[in-house]
Design an enzyme around this catalytic site. Sequence first.
Site, PDB file in Angstrom:
ATOM      1  N   HIS A  64      46.619  12.566 -19.418  1.00 21.23           N
ATOM      2  CA  HIS A  64      47.794  11.917 -19.981  1.00 21.23           C
ATOM      3  C   HIS A  64      47.486  10.547 -20.571  1.00 21.23           C
ATOM      4  CE1 HIS A  64      48.184  10.019 -15.902  1.00 21.23           C
ATOM      5  NE2 HIS A  64      48.664   9.030 -16.610  1.00 21.23           N
ATOM      6  N   ASP A 109      45.197  17.422 -14.927  1.00 20.80           N
ATOM      7  CA  ASP A 109      45.335  16.081 -15.513  1.00 20.80           C
ATOM      8  C   ASP A 109      43.968  15.400 -15.503  1.00 20.80           C
ATOM      9  OD1 ASP A 109      46.370  13.830 -16.656  1.00 20.80           O
ATOM     10  OD2 ASP A 109      47.348  13.087 -14.843  1.00 20.80           O
ATOM     11  N   SER A 205      46.490   4.467 -14.384  1.00 19.56           N
ATOM     12  CA  SER A 205      46.206   5.882 -14.600  1.00 19.56           C
ATOM     13  C   SER A 205      44.776   6.093 -15.063  1.00 19.56           C
ATOM     14  CB  SER A 205      47.147   6.459 -15.652  1.00 19.56           C
ATOM     15  OG  SER A 205      48.418   6.647 -15.122  1.00 19.56           O
TER      16      SER A 205
END
Length: 259
Positions: A64, A109, A205
């Site tokens: 992402h 992910d 992230s």
Amino acid sequence: MVLIRVLANLLILQLSYAQKSSELIFGGRPCNRNEHRFLALVYSDGNQCSGTLINEEWVLTAAHCEGNKMKIHLGVHSKKVPNKDKQTRVPKEKFFCVSSKTYTKWNKDIMLIRLDRPVSNSKHIAPLNLPSSSPSVGSVCRIMGWGTISPTEVILPDVPQCANINLLSYSVCRAAYPEYGLPATSRTLCAGILEGGKDTCAGDSGGPLICNGQFQGIASWGSTLCGYVREPALYTKVFDHLDWIQSIIAGNTDATCPL
């Protein structure tokens, strides 16, 4: 609510579930200058993420974190006072578990980036080895990143923050987020402090989860209020993707991720 911890244009995007592509470590302390030589600072489309250098030419981060005009900075400690050995690269190739680049809250992910040219090891740059074994529940894990240090507003640190959290049973995360119907088994890790107070957050992230010295996870998603009581975060499990990672690096670009 859940936060995909991405720091977009220096704002936290609070979605029904959001990922940590731009988080700062909440409840941490400034990292030692020499403890994060593998840590990459990743920018794309105004968003901030982290990544992990696994050899001179490859970086692992979260899917992402994908975006245009990506730049990958290595050898960074202070954003304001660059190290002399800082090196900046752009992607030559990006690899995802599925061609559509789709991922779910519990699977896939992960993004493997081949740099446009190799980086050189230096005082502040060195790769982190892939794990040799799967992590155990109860392990002490290290998180790090330049994400926001506040759960309610964007307060970005100049230097990366580090904190220790615990590897928890995946069932703890299933119980924490019943509204998302997480499957009984998953290729993600659940980690945090049940009492709250330490967590990855917006802007973190794609950064590493290092358990007992081994690179075990990639920051993926967690609670909208970082560090909230009994709402730990989830991390893509690196060990489960070893065959895929190693196959891609070896030149088998048709390799597929585990189901």
